[in-house]
Scaffold this motif. Sequence first.
Motif, PDB file in Angstrom:
ATOM      1  N   ARG A 179      76.771   7.424  39.927  1.00 20.08           N
ATOM      2  CA  ARG A 179      75.485   6.757  39.786  1.00 20.08           C
ATOM      3  C   ARG A 179      74.438   7.526  40.578  1.00 20.08           C
ATOM      4  O   ARG A 179      74.598   7.763  41.773  1.00 20.08           O
ATOM      5  CB  ARG A 179      75.541   5.311  40.268  1.00 20.08           C
ATOM      6  CG  ARG A 179      74.187   4.568  40.158  1.00 20.08           C
ATOM      7  CD  ARG A 179      74.289   3.154  40.679  1.00 20.08           C
ATOM      8  NE  ARG A 179      75.095   2.340  39.801  1.00 20.08           N
ATOM      9  CZ  ARG A 179      74.626   1.722  38.711  1.00 20.08           C
ATOM     10  NH1 ARG A 179      73.345   1.869  38.370  1.00 20.08           N
ATOM     11  NH2 ARG A 179      75.414   0.981  37.968  1.00 20.08           N
ATOM     12  N   CYS A 180      73.374   7.932  39.900  1.00 19.47           N
ATOM     13  CA  CYS A 180      72.317   8.675  40.574  1.00 19.47           C
ATOM     14  C   CYS A 180      71.492   7.727  41.438  1.00 19.47           C
ATOM     15  O   CYS A 180      70.987   6.713  40.928  1.00 19.47           O
ATOM     16  CB  CYS A 180      71.423   9.373  39.549  1.00 19.47           C
ATOM     17  SG  CYS A 180      70.010  10.245  40.279  1.00 19.47           S
ATOM     18  N   PRO A 181      71.329   8.007  42.720  1.00 18.30           N
ATOM     19  CA  PRO A 181      70.552   7.116  43.589  1.00 18.30           C
ATOM     20  C   PRO A 181      69.052   7.183  43.320  1.00 18.30           C
ATOM     21  O   PRO A 181      68.313   6.293  43.725  1.00 18.30           O
ATOM     22  CB  PRO A 181      70.874   7.637  44.996  1.00 18.30           C
ATOM     23  CG  PRO A 181      71.214   9.074  44.800  1.00 18.30           C
ATOM     24  CD  PRO A 181      71.893   9.151  43.470  1.00 18.30           C
ATOM     25  N   ALA A 182      68.605   8.203  42.616  1.00 22.43           N
ATOM     26  CA  ALA A 182      67.172   8.352  42.347  1.00 22.43           C
ATOM     27  C   ALA A 182      66.741   7.547  41.124  1.00 22.43           C
ATOM     28  O   ALA A 182      65.788   6.762  41.191  1.00 22.43           O
ATOM     29  CB  ALA A 182      66.820   9.823  42.156  1.00 22.43           C
ATOM     30  N   CYS A 183      67.452   7.722  39.995  1.00 22.96           N
ATOM     31  CA  CYS A 183      67.051   7.036  38.760  1.00 22.96           C
ATOM     32  C   CYS A 183      67.975   5.885  38.396  1.00 22.96           C
ATOM     33  O   CYS A 183      67.731   5.181  37.418  1.00 22.96           O
ATOM     34  CB  CYS A 183      66.972   8.037  37.602  1.00 22.96           C
ATOM     35  SG  CYS A 183      68.568   8.751  37.141  1.00 22.96           S
ATOM     36  N   CYS A 193      71.818  15.601  37.653  1.00 27.24           N
ATOM     37  CA  CYS A 193      71.327  14.481  36.842  1.00 27.24           C
ATOM     38  C   CYS A 193      70.133  14.940  36.004  1.00 27.24           C
ATOM     39  O   CYS A 193      69.339  15.789  36.451  1.00 27.24           O
ATOM     40  CB  CYS A 193      70.915  13.329  37.756  1.00 27.24           C
ATOM     41  SG  CYS A 193      70.309  11.870  36.861  1.00 27.24           S
ATOM     42  N   PRO A 194      69.966  14.411  34.800  1.00 22.42           N
ATOM     43  CA  PRO A 194      68.807  14.774  33.982  1.00 22.42           C
ATOM     44  C   PRO A 194      67.464  14.498  34.649  1.00 22.42           C
ATOM     45  O   PRO A 194      66.459  15.116  34.304  1.00 22.42           O
ATOM     46  CB  PRO A 194      68.977  13.909  32.720  1.00 22.42           C
ATOM     47  CG  PRO A 194      70.446  13.690  32.623  1.00 22.42           C
ATOM     48  CD  PRO A 194      70.913  13.576  34.044  1.00 22.42           C
ATOM     49  N   CYS A 195      67.445  13.613  35.657  1.00 22.08           N
ATOM     50  CA  CYS A 195      66.186  13.315  36.342  1.00 22.08           C
ATOM     51  C   CYS A 195      65.795  14.427  37.312  1.00 22.08           C
ATOM     52  O   CYS A 195      64.688  14.416  37.868  1.00 22.08           O
ATOM     53  CB  CYS A 195      66.272  11.984  37.078  1.00 22.08           C
ATOM     54  SG  CYS A 195      67.241  12.025  38.614  1.00 22.08           S
ATOM     55  N   GLY A 196      66.702  15.381  37.541  1.00 27.73           N
ATOM     56  CA  GLY A 196      66.414  16.493  38.441  1.00 27.73           C
ATOM     57  C   GLY A 196      67.143  16.436  39.768  1.00 27.73           C
ATOM     58  O   GLY A 196      67.132  17.416  40.520  1.00 27.73           O
ATOM     59  N   THR A 197      67.797  15.325  40.069  1.00 26.78           N
ATOM     60  CA  THR A 197      68.538  15.197  41.323  1.00 26.78           C
ATOM     61  C   THR A 197      69.896  15.892  41.211  1.00 26.78           C
ATOM     62  O   THR A 197      70.593  15.733  40.206  1.00 26.78           O
ATOM     63  CB  THR A 197      68.759  13.714  41.668  1.00 26.78           C
ATOM     64  OG1 THR A 197      67.498  13.056  41.742  1.00 26.78           O
ATOM     65  CG2 THR A 197      69.477  13.561  43.001  1.00 26.78           C
ATOM     66  N   VAL A 198      70.256  16.667  42.226  1.00 23.00           N
ATOM     67  CA  VAL A 198      71.575  17.303  42.279  1.00 23.00           C
ATOM     68  C   VAL A 198      72.444  16.526  43.254  1.00 23.00           C
ATOM     69  O   VAL A 198      72.055  16.308  44.410  1.00 23.00           O
ATOM     70  CB  VAL A 198      71.468  18.776  42.712  1.00 23.00           C
ATOM     71  CG1 VAL A 198      72.856  19.404  42.816  1.00 23.00           C
ATOM     72  CG2 VAL A 198      70.606  19.563  41.734  1.00 23.00           C
ATOM     73  N   LEU A 199      73.610  16.093  42.796  1.00 30.09           N
ATOM     74  CA  LEU A 199      74.498  15.270  43.610  1.00 30.09           C
ATOM     75  C   LEU A 199      75.759  16.039  43.975  1.00 30.09           C
ATOM     76  O   LEU A 199      76.358  16.699  43.114  1.00 30.09           O
ATOM     77  CB  LEU A 199      74.885  13.996  42.854  1.00 30.09           C
ATOM     78  CG  LEU A 199      73.741  13.069  42.442  1.00 30.09           C
ATOM     79  CD1 LEU A 199      74.277  11.941  41.581  1.00 30.09           C
ATOM     80  CD2 LEU A 199      73.031  12.519  43.663  1.00 30.09           C
ATOM     81  N   ARG A 200      76.160  15.961  45.229  1.00 24.47           N
ATOM     82  CA  ARG A 200      77.408  16.557  45.685  1.00 24.47           C
ATOM     83  C   ARG A 200      78.509  15.517  45.511  1.00 24.47           C
ATOM     84  O   ARG A 200      78.433  14.414  46.065  1.00 24.47           O
ATOM     85  CB  ARG A 200      77.290  17.005  47.127  1.00 24.47           C
ATOM     86  CG  ARG A 200      78.512  17.706  47.682  1.00 24.47           C
ATOM     87  CD  ARG A 200      78.155  18.496  48.915  1.00 24.47           C
ATOM     88  NE  ARG A 200      77.335  19.658  48.565  1.00 24.47           N
ATOM     89  CZ  ARG A 200      76.494  20.256  49.409  1.00 24.47           C
ATOM     90  NH1 ARG A 200      76.359  19.773  50.627  1.00 24.47           N
ATOM     91  NH2 ARG A 200      75.818  21.304  49.030  1.00 24.47           N
ATOM     92  N   ILE A 201      79.540  15.872  44.733  1.00 23.03           N
ATOM     93  CA  ILE A 201      80.615  14.939  44.431  1.00 23.03           C
ATOM     94  C   ILE A 201      81.699  15.038  45.509  1.00 23.03           C
ATOM     95  O   ILE A 201      82.226  16.123  45.761  1.00 23.03           O
ATOM     96  CB  ILE A 201      81.230  15.252  43.050  1.00 23.03           C
ATOM     97  CG1 ILE A 201      80.124  15.369  41.987  1.00 23.03           C
ATOM     98  CG2 ILE A 201      82.233  14.183  42.669  1.00 23.03           C
ATOM     99  CD1 ILE A 201      79.283  14.127  41.819  1.00 23.03           C
ATOM    100  N   PRO A 202      82.049  13.929  46.171  1.00 23.69           N
ATOM    101  CA  PRO A 202      83.063  13.979  47.244  1.00 23.69           C
ATOM    102  C   PRO A 202      84.437  14.364  46.703  1.00 23.69           C
ATOM    103  O   PRO A 202      84.810  13.998  45.587  1.00 23.69           O
ATOM    104  CB  PRO A 202      83.064  12.544  47.789  1.00 23.69           C
ATOM    105  CG  PRO A 202      81.756  11.963  47.355  1.00 23.69           C
ATOM    106  CD  PRO A 202      81.453  12.589  46.030  1.00 23.69           C
ATOM    107  N   VAL A 203      85.165  15.111  47.499  1.00 26.16           N
ATOM    108  CA  VAL A 203      86.524  15.495  47.155  1.00 26.16           C
ATOM    109  C   VAL A 203      87.486  14.837  48.132  1.00 26.16           C
ATOM    110  O   VAL A 203      87.099  14.396  49.212  1.00 26.16           O
ATOM    111  CB  VAL A 203      86.699  17.028  47.190  1.00 26.16           C
ATOM    112  CG1 VAL A 203      85.903  17.685  46.081  1.00 26.16           C
ATOM    113  CG2 VAL A 203      86.267  17.596  48.536  1.00 26.16           C
ATOM    114  N   ALA A 204      88.758  14.759  47.738  1.00 22.04           N
ATOM    115  CA  ALA A 204      89.758  14.069  48.553  1.00 22.04           C
ATOM    116  C   ALA A 204      90.882  15.021  48.914  1.00 22.04           C
ATOM    117  O   ALA A 204      91.116  16.013  48.230  1.00 22.04           O
ATOM    118  CB  ALA A 204      90.313  12.868  47.790  1.00 22.04           C
TER     119      ALA A 204
END
Length: 262
Positions: A8-12, A74-85
């Motif tokens: 889930r993008c926190p921006a949009c 994200c298409p809104c322009g936000t780049v998200l770092r996905i956590p790894v385990a």
Amino acid sequence: MPESVSVRCPACRSEHRYTAPSYPCACGAPVVPPLDPEAVPTPVVHRVWREEWVTVRCGRCGRPGEWPRPEFGCPCGTVLRIPVAGPDTAPAPDGSPWPASDIAPASYGTPASYAAPAPDGIPAPESPTAAPPASRRPGVPSVPIRTARDAVTATVLYLRLLGHDDIRRAHRRPPSGIGLAGRGVLALVDPSARPVTSRDVECLWLMSMSESARCLCFTLAGYAPDARERADRLGVPLFLLDLTGTPQPVNAPAHALDATRS
């Protein structure tokens, strides 16, 4: 561990499904960073080279490798770092993009003389002392590819051979792969196990046009047919990195550029 998670993008506030890319281990098995479905993705605000890599151990041979940390644009322009385990998914403990053993001789074939890392932590890697594999081309220094960092190093070596001694990490990250930049040049390095697409080529070309730079593309997994066709139309040189780290030109613009190397 899952290879796909909901993001889930926190921006949009839009919801997306993210699937981690796979990378080829030196043993030939695909390696996929294990994603943590419970952790929350974080926006990338400031990039630090050592934080863009994650150590993942191959499930077949157990060899640890350094690969790009998963990210989603994200298409809104936000780049998200996905956590790894997992315990094997942390940056190198010394915080450097390459271990000291990978820093190479200043003059290839002269083991007693070592060069300091280049700006932005990009060094010249150690030149192998074993007999060159058959696929290695004369006059092209290379480094065996075991990780994504090795693919970047092999590309840097080749770009230096073309006369670009100021190679650094590109300020703008491409939609996929790793961006490298120097004076008048922009390169895409894709170490994943998927072929480069037409969209990848177009994005690289557009980025280079905005910076008035020549662009080149390097990959381990090859190119989709439409990507090669698009690259030919745009005049983008395409190179294939074999596991010896030797760039092989695969289209006419790449062959023409390779002929100019010193």
